[in-house]
Design an enzyme around this catalytic site. Structure first.
Site, short mmCIF file in Angstrom:
data_model
loop_
_atom_site.label_atom_id
_atom_site.label_comp_id
_atom_site.label_asym_id
_atom_site.label_seq_id
_atom_site.Cartn_x
_atom_site.Cartn_y
_atom_site.Cartn_z
N CYS A 1 0.97 -1.23 0.26
CA CYS A 1 0.18 0.00 -0.04
C CYS A 1 0.84 1.44 0.37
O CYS A 1 -0.03 2.08 -0.19
CB CYS A 1 -0.85 -0.31 0.87
SG CYS A 1 -2.11 -1.66 1.07
N HIS B 1 -1.79 7.94 6.86
CA HIS B 1 -1.64 6.80 6.08
C HIS B 1 -3.32 6.28 6.44
O HIS B 1 -4.41 6.05 5.48
CB HIS B 1 -1.41 5.49 6.56
CG HIS B 1 -1.36 4.38 5.75
ND1 HIS B 1 -1.22 3.86 3.69
CD2 HIS B 1 -2.02 3.19 6.04
CE1 HIS B 1 -1.86 3.03 4.11
NE2 HIS B 1 -2.92 2.75 5.53
N HIS C 1 -9.38 3.61 0.36
CA HIS C 1 -8.17 3.01 -0.04
C HIS C 1 -7.63 2.35 -0.74
O HIS C 1 -8.11 1.16 -1.41
CB HIS C 1 -7.76 2.33 1.41
CG HIS C 1 -6.09 1.34 1.31
ND1 HIS C 1 -5.85 2.09 0.77
CD2 HIS C 1 -5.63 0.76 2.83
CE1 HIS C 1 -3.94 1.39 1.40
NE2 HIS C 1 -4.33 0.95 2.24
#
Length: 649
Positions: A280, A433, A471
């Site tokens: 990610c 994040h 995300h």
């Protein structure tokens, strides 16, 4: 130039909030905080992107051909635009009715049989041994199955998490170029990179002619490869679904394909190419590679980014089985209701239950500062440093670890060295994040708090783009970076509006988690820290400088020609504005160079000094300097001394 400063001279892409270039997506995120004129511009341009209206001159037409003014578009389509952007219920497929199969076993008793008829042409090439087949007159066969048998029967299933961040409703990338059965993520790579290149306001041919062909680099990837029907998804499903594989599914499925597509179909580049993945944090991985090469002088221009179309039933189910996604059931429990609030599925640093899957494509164009000054490029920011660190020994490969403490603290220390303590302590903010998992809210807030303590920072604004767009896996930190560019432009830090309060286990003594947009025009931001965590221990933090701070630095380095640069930049901005006007009308001008004449290999000439490639303004020049010259000289001296010792008297 040694110690070149990597400057952001173009950026583009698409997410659940809209188009990245000219900050359309950012304006959607802070819509309610914008003046009425900016709100109108945002709603109308998104209505065009979502194919609700088309632009004709100064007016618009709806799908029925009715002529509308911008105010008419706003009044008629505002709610549709709002509902069809950001996180919402999955629209790409029906998440409550996913095609699937159930394996069933019939009786083991040998005296019991199952009998059915079917077309003879549909018989398997190798029928099961337990089948007895009898031809019928109408081209059918009668099958009698004895003994134990296993069958797959159609059995639809339901996803436990039905929210996702998808591209705006009605916006289909394949409608904007001849997509030729490309997987969705590769379609997104093309439109995202094209948007970034156009946003520069400088024709790509001019940029390419200003540098050697190998001074251009493309850095791009998709961490989960292409998992839709046209890529690995179709490849892996074909036999089990009774269909066949195609010749394109393997090559188009590779996770390096976004870089290959940008090289071949957008730029026509023969320069450096690099496809790096870090789960990610992948966007920051490709960003670090580009920054490294520009700072060293190996590259003068870099196009970097990611494209990920991860909203598929299989990927959703995989993350759900890890208990990583925010399920409908758990969302209902959080809200004490029977109906999940899909719009608020992603809740960073609040009471949350898992992340929300999304799709996006984000690309930026980097140049070294000397080339940007020479070409009159507009500067949206700079990335002087990106730090990446692993976690060490781990009990769970998906759990957070210590690597982010290193990457984040190094980023803050580097920023202080570059722009000074005052800029970092009083004029910086953090793009966390912020994945919306319970583990992330505690671990990430704790590490940011510790860094703030170490550097004596108070009231540090921390925001999270995933609350708006979800995300997007490899593209996630790209979503954060382009949002930070929007803050530099509009002097507004987006609030985390999907939560009503910060969870009690979130560290916040020195941190400020805004629940509404923050106007920072009175104390403009100089620095943004882009933080990212990835499964497996892939931690990365980037330092992002504001265009105002970069301009101050460049005015010192290029004092003798800075005024001339500013004059040339006005032309660049005017050209970029023309593209923005077209793009706001959904005239995206996607660059797709398929079918153009290939490079004539017979025209390539190689000499001892370099390589000439037909169609390129400059040659590839060999670096003839020996970086280990001092080592060779030392070795030669040592050898000579040894020879003298060996000479007999």
């Amino acid at each position: 130039m040694p110690n070149s400063l990597p400057l952001i001279v173009g950026f583009g892409g698409y997410s659940a909030a809209g188009r990245s270039s000219s900050h359309q997506a950012f304006r959607r995120m802070i819509l309610e905080s914008l003046p009425a004129e900016e709100q109108l511009k945002t709603i109308v341009s998104l209505a065009c992107l979502m194919a609700q209206v088309t632009k004709e001159g100064e007016h618009y037409r709806d799908q029925d051909g009715v002529l509308l003014s911008p105010l008419d578009v706003d009044s008629r389509f505002r709610q549709q635009v709002l509902d069809g952007t950001l996180i919402r219920k999955i629209e790409l497929f029906d998440p409550a009715n996913i095609p699937g199969h159930k394996k069933i076993s019939l009786t083991d008793a040998p005296e019991q049989t199952v009998q059915f008829t079917m077309l003879k042409r549909d018989l398997p090439k190798v029928p099961p041994q337990s089948w007895q087949i009898r031809d019928l007159e109408d081209g059918s066969v009668e099958v009698t199955a004895t003994g134990s048998s296993q069958y797959l029967v159609e059995s639809p299933y339901e996803l436990i998490a039905k929210a996702a961040g998808q591209l705006p409703s009605g916006f289909n990338p394949s409608d904007h170029y001849n997509s030729r059965f490309h997987p969705r993520s590769l379609q997104m790579a093309l439109i995202g990179a094209s948007d970034a290149v156009h946003s520069m306001g400088i024709p790509w041919d001019k940029v390419a002619a200003s540098v050697s062909p190998d001074e251009v680099g493309v850095y791009s990837s998709s961490v989960l490869s292409q998992m839709t029907e046209e890529g690995f998804g179709g490849l892996l499903q074909a036999r089990l679904r009774g269909s066949r594989t195609t010749a394109k599914q393997v090559p188009l499925g590779l996770n390096s394909m976004p870089a290959d597509f940008v090289n071949a179909y957008v730029l026509g580049s023969v320069g450096h190419t690099e496809a790096i993945t870090g789960a990610c944090a992948s966007f920051l991985y490709v960003l670090q590679a580009a920054v490294r090469d520009i700072r060293s002088g190996r590259r003068r221009v870099a196009i970097l980014g990611n494209a990920e179309a991860g909203v598929t039933p299989e990927i959703s189910e995989g993350f759900a089985n890890m208990s990583a996604l925010g399920s409908d059931e758990n969302l209902c429990k959080l809200d004490c209701t029977d109906t999940p609030d899909w719009r608020r599925a992603s809740r960073p640093f609040g009471h949350n239950c898992g992340f929300t899957l999304s799709e996006a494509t984000q690309y930026i164009v980097l140049m070294d500062d000397a080339l940007a000054i020479e070409l009159g490029a507009d500067i949206h920011g700079a990335v002087p440093e990106v730090f990446i660190n692993a976690d060490g020994v781990k009990k769970s490969i998906s759990a957070p670890g210590v690597g982010n403490y290193i990457s984040f603290s190094k980023a803050v220390a580097a920023a202080i060295n570059i722009v000074g303590e005052d800029s970092v302590k009083k004029h910086s903010f953090v793009h966390a994040h912020g994945s919306s998992t319970p583990a992330n809210r505690t671990t990430e807030s704790h590490l940011i708090e510790q860094v703030a303590t170490a550097f004596d920072i108070y009231d540090w604004p921390v925001t999270a783009a995933k609350s708006y767009v979800g995300h997007s896996l490899s593209t996630a930190s790209g979503d954060q970076l382009v949002s930070a560019l929007g803050t530099f432009k509009y002097h507004m830090i987006p609030g985390i509006k999907t939560i009503t309060e910060i969870a009690p286990d979130v560290a916040q003594e020195r941190l400020r988690f805004p629940l509404q947009d923050i106007d920072v025009s009175a104390g403009k931001m100089d620095v943004a820290f882009i933080n990212s965590k990835g499964f497996g221990g892939n931690n990365a933090t980037a330092v992002l400088l504001s265009p105002e701070k970069v301009e101050e630095m460049l005015a010192v380095r290029y004092a003798d020609r800075f005024n001339a640069y500013l004059t040339q930049r006005d032309i660049t901005r005017a050209t970029a504005a023309q593209y923005a006007t077209r793009a706001d009308a959904a005239q995206l001008d996607v660059i797709y160079r398929f079918g153009e004449p290939l490079i004539d290999e017979a025209g390539v000439t190689i000499s001892a000094k370099g390589v000439h490639i037909p169609g390129f303004a400059q040659d590839v020049i060999f670096d003839l300097e020996n970086p280990w010259q001092d080592m060779q000289q030392t070795a030669a001296v040592a050898a000579a001394q040894t020879d003298q010792l060996c000479v007999p008297d």
